[in-house]
Design a protein around this motif. Structure first.
Motif: not given
Length: 453
Positions: A215-225, A244-251
Motif C-alpha cells: 500500500d502507500g507505506e510499502g509491504m503490509v507486514i501485518d498481512e504478511a505475518i 509503485l515507488g513508495v518507501a517502506l514506513a519507519a514503523s
C-alpha cells in the motif's frame, strides 16, 4: 547447436547462454525438450561445468529453461504459448537499439564511455602474470573493498570487504544467496505487485512464493505475518518500491526487523535504485539499522553504470560469511576480473560519485519532459520521489493497453503483469531515462496516445 563467434570481452558463460537461447528461438530446441547434462555440455563446448551451470542459471532466471528435480534441465514448456520466430538471415543483431520506454535501462547516452575506456585500458596495460591465474570466487578484493567504502560513505552501512560477495548480475546474486541459506520448501515474502523477473529464480531454488500486498507505506507486514507466519525470507525494495515507488514506513521497518529476529528469518533488501532520488532525503536502508544482523543487502551496477557489466553484489552479516565463502567456491563469480578492477578504479577515483550526481540532474529533467508530454496527451502520472521509471494509471485492461503499445514499438509493461494475487488500478510502467529532449518526449507521448486509441 552451432557455435557463434563472439567478442573476447563477453564472458564465456554468456556466449553459451546466447547460443542456447538462439537454438530455442530458431526451434532447434523446442519447448519441453531436455538439454544434455552439464557434464556433457561442458565436454562438447570445451568449458568447465561451472561455466555451463552459470549459463543455464541465467537462462532459467530469464524463463527460457526450467529445472526439474532429479530429472534435468528442460526448455520451458511455457514457451509453447509463444510463436517461434526463425531468425532472419542477414539480420544484424550485434547492436540492437533499445525500444523507447524500456524499463530498467539507464541513460546509455550519458555514460562517460571515453573515461571508462581509459580506466579499462590502464588496467589492461597494468596486468601482471598473476592476473592470469584463477580469480577469487567471491569476487575481486579491490572491488569488494571499494563497495564497502562506498556503502559506508553513501548509505551509512558499516561493513568489511569480507562481507561483500560479487556475482554476475541480480539473478546470480540471488542464486548464491539462496544456495547458501535456503532450504527446499522455505517460504519467502514477495511484494505484490513486485519485480516479476526474479520469481523464476526463487522457485527454481525451491522456495514458495508468499505474495504480500503493498500500500502507500510499502509491504503490509501485518498481512504478511498473518498469512505466512512460517516464512524464512522476506524480499522487498524498501527505499523505492518496484514498481509503485513508495518507501517502506519507519514503523513497518521496525516491525519487519522484529519479525526476523523472532522467527530467525532473513530479510533481503534489494536497493536497486536508491541513488536516484529527486525530492527530500531517503529513509536509511534497513541494513544500516540492522543491529540484529538479519538483513542481506543486494545491489547491482546495472542501473547506476550500465547493464552489460552484469555485475551485482551482496553484503551479508558476519555470522554467515563462511557459508557464503564456501558456496562461492561452488558458484564462483564469473564477472571478468578486468571488469571488476575497472569498476573498483571507477569508484575509488571518484568517477562513480560524479557520474551519479550528473545522472540525478539528467533524470530530473527527463522525467519532467515525459510528465509534461503525457499530461498534454491527457495521461496522468503517479508522483514518485525518485527512480528511473514512472507509472501511468490506465482504466480498463492494462495488459491489453501494454500489448497495443508494444505493437507500436513502445516497450511499456503492464502493472497487472507484476501482480500475483493483489487487485488494484491498472497502469503502464515506462522508463524516461533515454528520452533525449522535450521534443522527443512529445513524439513518444503522441505515439503512445495513438496506440491506445
Amino acid at each position: 547447436m552451432q557455435t557463434r563467434t563472439s567478442s573476447s570481452f563477453v564472458p564465456r558463460y554468456r556466449q553459451l547462454a546466447e547460443q542456447i537461447r538462439r537454438s530455442i528461438e530458431s526451434g532447434e530446441l523446442p519447448p519441453g525438450s531436455r538439454l544434455p547434462s552439464s557434464r556433457v555440455l561442458a565436454q562438447e563446448q570445451g568449458v568447465s561445468r561451472a561455466t555451463v551451470e552459470n549459463a543455464l542459471g541465467e537462462l532459467v532466471a530469464q524463463g527460457w529453461l526450467e529445472r526439474r528435480s532429479r530429472s534435468g534441465t528442460y526448455v520451458s514448456a511455457a514457451l509453447s504459448a509463444r510463436p517461434v520466430r526463425p531468425l532472419q538471415k542477414g539480420a544484424d543483431r550485434r547492436h540492437p537499439a533499445p525500444l523507447p520506454f524500456q524499463p530498467g535501462l539507464p541513460a546509455l547516452d550519458a555514460f562517460p564511455r571515453g573515461l571508462w575506456a581509459r580506466v579499462m585500458g590502464r588496467r589492461l596495460r597494468q596486468q601482471s602474470r598473476f592476473d592470469l591465474a584463477l580469480p577469487d570466487p567471491a569476487g575481486n578484493w579491490g572491488l569488494r573493498q571499494a563497495i564497502a567504502d562506498w556503502l559506508r560513505f553513501s548509505r551509512s552501512i558499516d561493513c568489511r570487504p569480507e562481507q561483500v560477495f560479487i556475482a554476475a548480475g541480480y539473478p546470480m546474486v540471488m542464486t548464491l544467496l539462496l544456495r547458501a541459506l535456503a532450504r527446499q520448501g522455505d517460504g519467502i515474502w514477495v511484494e505484490d505487485p513486485g519485480y516479476p523477473f526474479i520469481r523464476p529464480v526463487l522457485e527454481q531454488n525451491g522456495l514458495r512464493l508468499n505474495p504480500v500486498p503493498v500500500d502507500g507505506e510499502g509491504m503490509v507486514i501485518d498481512e504478511a505475518i498473518r498469512r505466512y507466519p512460517g516464512a524464512r525470507f522476506a524480499l522487498l525494495t524498501p527505499a523505492h518500491q518496484s514498481p509503485l515507488g513508495v518507501a517502506l514506513a519507519a514503523s513497518r521497518r521496525r516491525q519487519l526487523l522484529a519479525w526476523a529476529v523472532q522467527r530467525d528469518a532473513w530479510i533481503i533488501e534489494d536497493d536497486y535504485d536508491s541513488e536516484f532520488r529527486y525530492q527530500g532525503r531517503p529513509l536509511p536502508p534497513l541494513k544500516s539499522l540492522d543491529a540484529p544482523r538479519r538483513v542481506i543487502y543486494a545491489g547491482t551496477f546495472s542501473k547506476t553504470l550500465f547493464p552489460a557489466l552484469r555485475c551485482g553484489w551482496l553484503v551479508v552479516p558476519e555470522e554467515v560469511t563462511n557459508a557464503f565463502a564456501e558456496q562461492s567456491v561452488l558458484t564462483p563469480c564469473s564477472v571478468p576480473p578486468l571488469i571488476q578492477l575497472a569498476i573498483s578504479d571507477f569508484i575509488g577515483e571518484g568517477h562513480f560519485w560524479r557520474h551519479l550526481k550528473k545522472m540525478r540532474q539528467i533524470y530530473t529533467q527527463r522525467r519532467r519532459w515525459l510528465e509534461q508530454a503525457l499530461a498534454e496527451q491527457g495521461f496522468p502520472v503517479v508522483p514518485q520521489a525518485g527512480g528511473i521509471q514512472l507509472l501511468m494509471p490506465v482504466t480498463g485492461d492494462d495488459r491489453t493497453a501494454a500489448a497495443r503499445a508494444r505493437d507500436a514499438g513502445l516497450a511499456v509493461e503492464a502493472l497487472g503483469a507484476w501482480r500475483l494475487e493483489s487487485q488494484g488500478e491498472g497502469g503502464l510502467i515506462m522508463s524516461f531515462t533515454n528520452i533525449a529532449s522535450a521534443r522527443h518526449a512529445e513524439e513518444l507521448a503522441a505515439r503512445l496516445h495513438r496506440a491506445l486509441l
